[in-house]
Scaffold this motif. Sequence first.
Motif, mmCIF file in Angstrom:
data_model
loop_
_atom_site.group_PDB
_atom_site.id
_atom_site.type_symbol
_atom_site.label_atom_id
_atom_site.label_comp_id
_atom_site.label_asym_id
_atom_site.label_seq_id
_atom_site.Cartn_x
_atom_site.Cartn_y
_atom_site.Cartn_z
ATOM 1 N N PHE A 46 4.863 13.629 -16.635
ATOM 2 C CA PHE A 46 4.340 15.364 -17.236
ATOM 3 C C PHE A 46 3.057 14.558 -17.245
ATOM 4 O O PHE A 46 2.653 13.408 -17.656
ATOM 5 C CB PHE A 46 4.034 15.063 -18.429
ATOM 6 C CG PHE A 46 6.470 15.391 -18.637
ATOM 7 C CD1 PHE A 46 6.449 17.465 -18.452
ATOM 8 C CD2 PHE A 46 6.782 14.780 -18.921
ATOM 9 C CE1 PHE A 46 7.309 17.485 -18.164
ATOM 10 C CE2 PHE A 46 8.852 15.228 -18.890
ATOM 11 C CZ PHE A 46 8.717 16.939 -18.567
ATOM 12 N N ASN A 47 1.494 15.367 -16.809
ATOM 13 C CA ASN A 47 0.251 14.394 -16.582
ATOM 14 C C ASN A 47 -0.769 15.434 -17.064
ATOM 15 O O ASN A 47 -0.496 17.119 -16.708
ATOM 16 C CB ASN A 47 0.394 14.581 -14.746
ATOM 17 C CG ASN A 47 1.376 13.136 -14.108
ATOM 18 O OD1 ASN A 47 0.248 12.456 -13.926
ATOM 19 N ND2 ASN A 47 1.921 13.827 -14.066
ATOM 20 N N ASP A 48 -1.476 15.748 -17.995
ATOM 21 C CA ASP A 48 -2.123 16.743 -18.466
ATOM 22 C C ASP A 48 -1.566 18.034 -19.280
ATOM 23 O O ASP A 48 -1.926 18.947 -18.489
ATOM 24 C CB ASP A 48 -2.940 17.292 -17.521
ATOM 25 C CG ASP A 48 -3.954 16.016 -17.162
ATOM 26 O OD1 ASP A 48 -4.149 15.051 -18.556
ATOM 27 O OD2 ASP A 48 -3.838 15.718 -15.515
ATOM 28 N N CYS A 49 -0.435 17.368 -19.366
ATOM 29 C CA CYS A 49 0.835 19.069 -20.392
ATOM 30 C C CYS A 49 0.364 18.597 -21.805
ATOM 31 O O CYS A 49 -0.058 18.165 -22.397
ATOM 32 C CB CYS A 49 2.024 18.682 -19.806
ATOM 33 S SG CYS A 49 2.537 18.981 -18.138
ATOM 34 N N ILE A 50 0.664 20.020 -22.303
ATOM 35 C CA ILE A 50 1.288 20.095 -23.607
ATOM 36 C C ILE A 50 2.660 20.698 -23.494
ATOM 37 O O ILE A 50 3.074 21.805 -22.933
ATOM 38 C CB ILE A 50 0.136 21.714 -23.908
ATOM 39 C CG1 ILE A 50 -1.934 21.017 -23.195
ATOM 40 C CG2 ILE A 50 0.332 21.680 -25.439
ATOM 41 C CD1 ILE A 50 -2.157 22.424 -23.471
ATOM 42 N N PHE A 51 2.908 20.510 -24.741
ATOM 43 C CA PHE A 51 4.309 21.402 -25.733
ATOM 44 C C PHE A 51 3.838 22.201 -26.941
ATOM 45 O O PHE A 51 3.728 21.058 -27.672
ATOM 46 C CB PHE A 51 5.109 20.018 -25.774
ATOM 47 C CG PHE A 51 5.907 19.183 -24.423
ATOM 48 C CD1 PHE A 51 6.772 20.157 -23.861
ATOM 49 C CD2 PHE A 51 5.597 18.763 -23.695
ATOM 50 C CE1 PHE A 51 7.384 19.479 -23.190
ATOM 51 C CE2 PHE A 51 5.756 18.071 -22.429
ATOM 52 C CZ PHE A 51 6.598 18.087 -21.762
ATOM 53 N N GLU A 52 4.157 23.112 -27.128
ATOM 54 C CA GLU A 52 3.962 23.859 -28.279
ATOM 55 C C GLU A 52 4.983 24.549 -29.052
ATOM 56 O O GLU A 52 5.731 25.188 -28.071
ATOM 57 C CB GLU A 52 2.721 25.105 -27.620
ATOM 58 C CG GLU A 52 1.400 24.593 -27.044
ATOM 59 C CD GLU A 52 0.327 25.228 -26.939
ATOM 60 O OE1 GLU A 52 -0.553 25.266 -27.719
ATOM 61 O OE2 GLU A 52 0.665 26.656 -26.487
ATOM 62 N N SER A 70 0.254 16.804 -24.576
ATOM 63 C CA SER A 70 -0.531 16.745 -26.176
ATOM 64 C C SER A 70 0.431 17.682 -26.457
ATOM 65 O O SER A 70 1.328 18.170 -26.016
ATOM 66 C CB SER A 70 -1.180 17.373 -26.450
ATOM 67 O OG SER A 70 -2.169 16.494 -26.136
ATOM 68 N N PHE A 71 1.486 17.099 -28.090
ATOM 69 C CA PHE A 71 2.690 17.660 -28.521
ATOM 70 C C PHE A 71 2.113 18.508 -29.905
ATOM 71 O O PHE A 71 1.760 17.810 -30.885
ATOM 72 C CB PHE A 71 3.571 17.097 -29.103
ATOM 73 C CG PHE A 71 4.220 16.584 -27.778
ATOM 74 C CD1 PHE A 71 5.290 17.009 -26.965
ATOM 75 C CD2 PHE A 71 3.642 15.409 -27.350
ATOM 76 C CE1 PHE A 71 6.194 15.866 -26.103
ATOM 77 C CE2 PHE A 71 5.037 14.267 -26.520
ATOM 78 C CZ PHE A 71 5.654 14.345 -25.651
ATOM 79 N N LYS A 72 2.219 19.635 -29.807
ATOM 80 C CA LYS A 72 1.502 20.502 -31.076
ATOM 81 C C LYS A 72 2.829 21.401 -31.469
ATOM 82 O O LYS A 72 3.519 22.134 -30.794
ATOM 83 C CB LYS A 72 0.573 21.825 -30.706
ATOM 84 C CG LYS A 72 -0.935 20.704 -30.037
ATOM 85 C CD LYS A 72 -1.535 21.935 -28.991
ATOM 86 C CE LYS A 72 -3.230 21.550 -28.759
ATOM 87 N NZ LYS A 72 -3.844 22.117 -27.976
ATOM 88 N N ASN A 73 2.912 20.918 -33.000
ATOM 89 C CA ASN A 73 4.281 21.883 -33.764
ATOM 90 C C ASN A 73 4.961 21.776 -33.078
ATOM 91 O O ASN A 73 6.202 22.802 -33.127
ATOM 92 C CB ASN A 73 3.574 23.612 -33.711
ATOM 93 C CG ASN A 73 2.061 23.439 -34.617
ATOM 94 O OD1 ASN A 73 1.886 23.249 -35.480
ATOM 95 N ND2 ASN A 73 1.530 24.362 -33.723
ATOM 96 N N CYS A 74 5.867 20.927 -32.612
ATOM 97 C CA CYS A 74 6.882 20.024 -31.957
ATOM 98 C C CYS A 74 8.011 19.551 -33.266
ATOM 99 O O CYS A 74 7.368 18.463 -33.448
ATOM 100 C CB CYS A 74 7.203 19.493 -31.281
ATOM 101 S SG CYS A 74 5.709 20.389 -29.227
ATOM 102 N N LYS A 75 9.332 19.607 -32.759
ATOM 103 C CA LYS A 75 10.003 18.970 -32.792
ATOM 104 C C LYS A 75 10.430 17.356 -32.299
ATOM 105 O O LYS A 75 11.228 17.747 -31.213
ATOM 106 C CB LYS A 75 11.565 19.594 -34.065
ATOM 107 C CG LYS A 75 11.991 19.198 -34.480
ATOM 108 C CD LYS A 75 13.115 19.908 -34.969
ATOM 109 C CE LYS A 75 14.139 19.639 -35.895
ATOM 110 N NZ LYS A 75 15.250 20.916 -35.682
ATOM 111 N N LEU A 76 10.734 16.482 -32.461
ATOM 112 C CA LEU A 76 10.627 15.327 -31.479
ATOM 113 C C LEU A 76 11.566 14.038 -32.883
ATOM 114 O O LEU A 76 11.454 12.706 -32.298
ATOM 115 C CB LEU A 76 8.781 15.058 -31.246
ATOM 116 C CG LEU A 76 8.668 15.666 -30.571
ATOM 117 C CD1 LEU A 76 6.900 15.363 -31.091
ATOM 118 C CD2 LEU A 76 8.377 15.063 -28.843
ATOM 119 N N ILE A 77 12.534 15.148 -33.368
ATOM 120 C CA ILE A 77 13.099 14.366 -33.494
ATOM 121 C C ILE A 77 14.244 12.879 -33.549
ATOM 122 O O ILE A 77 14.713 13.011 -32.574
ATOM 123 C CB ILE A 77 14.411 14.751 -35.376
ATOM 124 C CG1 ILE A 77 13.329 15.622 -35.932
ATOM 125 C CG2 ILE A 77 15.032 13.707 -35.522
ATOM 126 C CD1 ILE A 77 14.008 16.240 -36.966
#
Length: 190
Positions: A46-52, A70-77
């Motif tokens: 994953f290069n220059d990717c966003i997870f929202e 970038s991870f924004k408002n993500c659930k990464l449990i």
Amino acid sequence: MKEAEHDNQVFDGIDYSRQTIGGEEYYDCTFRNCNLSEANLSNSDFNDCIFENCNLSLVKLANTGLKTVSFKNCKLIGIDFNSCNPFLLNVKFSKCQLDYAGLYQMKLKETTFEECSLVEANFSESDLTNASFRECDLSNAIFDFTDLTNADFRNAHHYTIDPERNKMKQAKFSHFGLAGLLGKYDLRIE
């Protein structure tokens, strides 16, 4: 060579839960409102990717490249980040739930954690030089032989860090966080 390459795509509202979609390359892609819980993303890049607004809980990341992601408002449990490919690893987290994350022996220099829950995250033996933990909940997070040089904890909450077991030169703390640094001495700080 990777199985598939994706450039400048938006993946919105897709359910990838428990699927194997590893071995692919993503450049400048955005994942929005996707369910990737328990998915296998191993051997992907994953290069220059966003997870929202995505659920990535218990996702498998063996040998996965996260290069400026970038991870924004993500659930990464419960994610085992230390299985990622360390080459050019660069991540940023904003308003994410990273409880029980495995971040053991990782190079996370200058990583930003903003308004994140990091309950019981394991940062043991990691390099967090210049990392920032703005408004983060670090309840029961583990810092053991961790390099916290110049790290910023001024607005972090509920951390317990032993200064004798971590490298902390120029780390920043507020006076409200002293209890988290002196807890092992059983002092009364008022």
